[in-house]
Design a protein around this motif. Sequence first.
Motif, PDB file in Angstrom:
ATOM      1  N   TRP A   1      12.119  69.692  27.941  1.00 13.15           N
ATOM      2  CA  TRP A   1      11.502  69.893  29.253  1.00 13.15           C
ATOM      3  C   TRP A   1      12.031  68.869  30.260  1.00 13.15           C
ATOM      4  N   GLY A   2      11.759  69.146  31.517  1.00 13.00           N
ATOM      5  CA  GLY A   2      12.095  68.190  32.574  1.00 13.00           C
ATOM      6  C   GLY A   2      13.577  68.048  32.844  1.00 13.00           C
ATOM      7  N   ILE A   3      14.343  69.108  32.585  1.00 11.61           N
ATOM      8  CA  ILE A   3      15.787  69.017  32.829  1.00 11.61           C
ATOM      9  C   ILE A   3      16.035  69.079  34.339  1.00 11.61           C
ATOM     10  N   GLU A   4      16.920  68.205  34.813  1.00 11.34           N
ATOM     11  CA  GLU A   4      17.094  68.084  36.258  1.00 11.34           C
ATOM     12  C   GLU A   4      18.511  68.401  36.739  1.00 11.34           C
ATOM     13  N   THR A   5      19.485  67.754  36.139  1.00 13.10           N
ATOM     14  CA  THR A   5      20.842  67.871  36.684  1.00 13.10           C
ATOM     15  C   THR A   5      21.861  68.026  35.564  1.00 13.10           C
ATOM     16  N   ILE A   6      23.041  68.492  35.953  1.00 11.00           N
ATOM     17  CA  ILE A   6      24.125  68.637  34.964  1.00 11.00           C
ATOM     18  C   ILE A   6      25.422  68.162  35.603  1.00 11.00           C
ATOM     19  N   PHE A   7      26.178  67.391  34.850  1.00 13.51           N
ATOM     20  CA  PHE A   7      27.412  66.818  35.378  1.00 13.51           C
ATOM     21  C   PHE A   7      28.499  66.969  34.309  1.00 13.51           C
ATOM     22  N   PRO A   8      29.530  67.765  34.602  1.00 10.42           N
ATOM     23  CA  PRO A   8      30.596  67.943  33.608  1.00 10.42           C
ATOM     24  C   PRO A   8      31.650  66.841  33.735  1.00 10.42           C
ATOM     25  N   PHE A   9      32.040  66.291  32.627  1.00  7.35           N
ATOM     26  CA  PHE A   9      33.134  65.319  32.654  1.00  7.35           C
ATOM     27  C   PHE A   9      33.963  65.487  31.401  1.00  7.35           C
ATOM     28  N   LYS A  10      35.234  65.792  31.619  1.00  5.43           N
ATOM     29  CA  LYS A  10      36.151  66.080  30.524  1.00  5.43           C
ATOM     30  C   LYS A  10      35.525  67.111  29.591  1.00  5.43           C
ATOM     31  N   ASP A  11      35.403  66.795  28.325  1.00  2.79           N
ATOM     32  CA  ASP A  11      34.909  67.810  27.399  1.00  2.79           C
ATOM     33  C   ASP A  11      33.426  67.659  27.114  1.00  2.79           C
ATOM     34  N   HIS A  12      32.718  67.136  28.093  1.00  5.37           N
ATOM     35  CA  HIS A  12      31.293  66.929  27.853  1.00  5.37           C
ATOM     36  C   HIS A  12      30.462  67.299  29.077  1.00  5.37           C
ATOM     37  N   LEU A  13      29.220  67.603  28.807  1.00  2.59           N
ATOM     38  CA  LEU A  13      28.242  67.794  29.873  1.00  2.59           C
ATOM     39  C   LEU A  13      27.246  66.654  29.798  1.00  2.59           C
ATOM     40  N   PHE A  14      27.007  66.013  30.922  1.00  4.05           N
ATOM     41  CA  PHE A  14      25.979  64.969  31.004  1.00  4.05           C
ATOM     42  C   PHE A  14      24.772  65.581  31.712  1.00  4.05           C
ATOM     43  N   ILE A  15      23.681  65.608  31.005  1.00  2.00           N
ATOM     44  CA  ILE A  15      22.490  66.285  31.521  1.00  2.00           C
ATOM     45  C   ILE A  15      21.399  65.255  31.785  1.00  2.00           C
ATOM     46  N   GLY A  16      20.920  65.257  33.014  1.00  2.00           N
ATOM     47  CA  GLY A  16      19.844  64.332  33.373  1.00  2.00           C
ATOM     48  C   GLY A  16      18.501  65.022  33.227  1.00  2.00           C
ATOM     49  N   SER A  17      17.562  64.326  32.638  1.00  2.00           N
ATOM     50  CA  SER A  17      16.229  64.893  32.498  1.00  2.00           C
ATOM     51  C   SER A  17      15.192  63.839  32.874  1.00  2.00           C
ATOM     52  N   ASN A  18      13.936  64.250  32.923  1.00  2.78           N
ATOM     53  CA  ASN A  18      12.851  63.308  33.243  1.00  2.78           C
ATOM     54  C   ASN A  18      12.768  62.189  32.224  1.00  2.78           C
ATOM     55  N   THR A  19      13.219  62.453  31.012  1.00  5.59           N
ATOM     56  CA  THR A  19      13.006  61.481  29.942  1.00  5.59           C
ATOM     57  C   THR A  19      14.277  60.780  29.479  1.00  5.59           C
ATOM     58  N   GLY A  20      15.412  61.243  29.922  1.00  8.45           N
ATOM     59  CA  GLY A  20      16.629  60.586  29.471  1.00  8.45           C
ATOM     60  C   GLY A  20      17.879  61.340  29.877  1.00  8.45           C
ATOM     61  N   MET A  21      18.990  60.877  29.341  1.00  7.08           N
ATOM     62  CA  MET A  21      20.275  61.519  29.592  1.00  7.08           C
ATOM     63  C   MET A  21      20.785  62.105  28.277  1.00  7.08           C
ATOM     64  N   PHE A  22      21.237  63.346  28.327  1.00  2.82           N
ATOM     65  CA  PHE A  22      21.772  63.983  27.127  1.00  2.82           C
ATOM     66  C   PHE A  22      23.265  64.257  27.317  1.00  2.82           C
ATOM     67  N   ILE A  23      23.998  64.101  26.234  1.00  2.00           N
ATOM     68  CA  ILE A  23      25.430  64.391  26.276  1.00  2.00           C
ATOM     69  C   ILE A  23      25.693  65.562  25.335  1.00  2.00           C
ATOM     70  N   TYR A  24      26.297  66.615  25.884  1.00  2.00           N
ATOM     71  CA  TYR A  24      26.622  67.791  25.074  1.00  2.00           C
ATOM     72  C   TYR A  24      28.135  67.945  25.004  1.00  2.00           C
ATOM     73  N   SER A  25      28.597  68.188  23.817  1.00  2.00           N
ATOM     74  CA  SER A  25      30.026  68.378  23.586  1.00  2.00           C
ATOM     75  C   SER A  25      30.421  69.810  23.910  1.00  2.00           C
ATOM     76  N   LEU A  26      31.593  69.946  24.542  1.00  2.00           N
ATOM     77  CA  LEU A  26      32.107  71.275  24.857  1.00  2.00           C
ATOM     78  C   LEU A  26      33.294  71.614  23.964  1.00  2.00           C
ATOM     79  N   GLN A  27      33.283  71.028  22.780  1.00  2.00           N
ATOM     80  CA  GLN A  27      34.373  71.338  21.851  1.00  2.00           C
ATOM     81  C   GLN A  27      34.452  72.849  21.640  1.00  2.00           C
ATOM     82  N   ASN A  28      33.296  73.449  21.486  1.00  2.00           N
ATOM     83  CA  ASN A  28      33.216  74.911  21.542  1.00  2.00           C
ATOM     84  C   ASN A  28      32.542  75.237  22.872  1.00  2.00           C
TER      85      ASN A  28
END
Lengths: 191, 414
Positions: free
Chosen positions: B242-269
């Motif tokens: 919950w509380g997802i706010e923003t998304i920022f793509p950088f190289k092969d990853h997505l940096f996702i900002g949320s109310n509770t923290g920052m998540f890093i998602y791999s775009l390998q696939n």
Amino acid sequence: MRKIFCLLLMAPLFVYAQVNQQKQKAMPLKFETIVQTGLLVGDNAESATLQAIAGMRHKKWYAGVGTGLDFYLQRSVPLFADVRYDFSAKRKTFFLYGDAGVNFAWTKNKEQQNIIDQTPGLFTDAGIGLKIATKKQDAFLISVGYSHKQLEETQKGFSWWSIIGPGVDYASELKYNYSFNRIAIKFGFVF
Amino acid sequence: MTRIKPYALLLLPILFFSSCLKDKCTQTYTIYRPVYKARQEVYADIKSKPARAITSPGKITLFGSYIFLNEINKGIHVIDNSNPSQPKNLSFIEMPGNVDLAVKGNRLYADLYNDLITLDITNPTQVSVAKITTKVFPHRMYTSGFVADTNLVIVDWNTKDTSVEIGCSGTPMFGWFDRSAMLLSSFASGGTNTATVGINGSMARFALKNEYLYTVSTTDLKVFGLQNPDAPQQLNTVQLGWGIETIFPFKDHLFIGSNTGMFIYSLQNPSAPVKKGAFAHVLACDPVIADDTHAYVTLRSGNNCRAVINQLDVLDIANLQSPSLLKTYQLTNPHGLSKDGNLLFVCDGKDGLKVYDASSPTDLKLIKQFKGFEAYDVIAWNGNALVVTKTALLQFDYSNTNNIQQRSSIAIQK
């Protein structure tokens, strides 16, 4: 409004200056300070109150300027003029008092409460009390009165946009008018 | 007994006023009533129209010499920025319910409530609809308590101020819905400066990466395939919490900002992003940007952010699986941010725009501050910083870091 504040603030100084000039004459005026604390009892929330008043006494009459702190619901600081009348000059006497002034909000964490603006409102307090003088010409006070204070406030409305958007806050504003009434039971000391 | 009687006078006020001890609190709010229009009529009306004044600017995309600026729930302003010192408001694309956009090549992807609209922007002043992908953003169905009708679209709101008496036992937090309560999602794209992809601000919720469009709602990440640019295909939905706010793509990853923290998602696939790392912080609103070695997260208090902090966190992301906090800088009310080279731009609310020398991320040096406006989001690219403020769309020339100066302003009409 500013003019009223200035007058209220300057009144004791003016009176004090007058007294100094007349001190060597008849001493009809006496400078007195009142500090009092008490309870504010109402329909919603009870709380403590603190007040300090400085002013001049002329026989049975007293006039001064005071400030204080009320803690209930919206914490506030009243700035007021105070007038008192003693029924007699005896050691124990009843008195009437009346306060009128301006109520300033002093709210904690305004930002968290989405408060973006607060407008001072009316402050009044009037009642009856008992004054018991000490041998040193000081006195204890106990009084019961009716206190009324007002406040206006503007808050930001809820907006998902503020969480997810570009930051520009488009939430509409919510305006609040508060009108609080309390029985004021106070205990004080005059010196 | 006779001694007691006079003292009973003290009780008189209680007897007199006991019925007058009720507090009175009133709340004045605005009721919004939707104005509907037939859905097909709305679709047919998505086209370039004469330029109109900017009143409620939202997400912004910089694409070549054009700025596409969202007018919240109304559409998109097209601004010619070939001369950043004299930007020209060229036209307006009417699109009710639009809050997000992203540009790739000659296609602009935007939302219209729960629909995804693909526009052909080969000629930015004469756009045309290439594709309407319906009902892909179900969370946008609910608009300020109104459920979007199959055949009707909310195009405007009638307003009426109303006062009601409320309880005084506590400070009421929220009133009735307002027009912005409908804004439940958006698109994001950023972190890339290739010529064919638009650059979005850090508050964005659409991200474009290669042949994919990534969008976040408040709870999930959606993946759209753009192998056919005119027909986005929804490929996947990843639950984020919950509380997802923003998304920022950088190289092969997505940096996702949320109310509770920052998540890093791999775009390998790329069609199935996988969570790689996370950094938890206290409850706050937080856009995030990143470079090769560091992530920059602003945490702010304020309207519904439910936080008391206002700071910039610099994270070490050398190990993407376990980002770590390097340093915290106290700020006033930080919102969007952008980084170009060693310059870090931070929109700090009422404190305006702050420009830092970020050559050493653990020792940021404030080199310039512009005050006098409330700054919210910024795109810094190629010596030009585009700043969305409460009162104007500003541009700053930072080609000479020793002499950063404002070069233009488009006023926002209220």
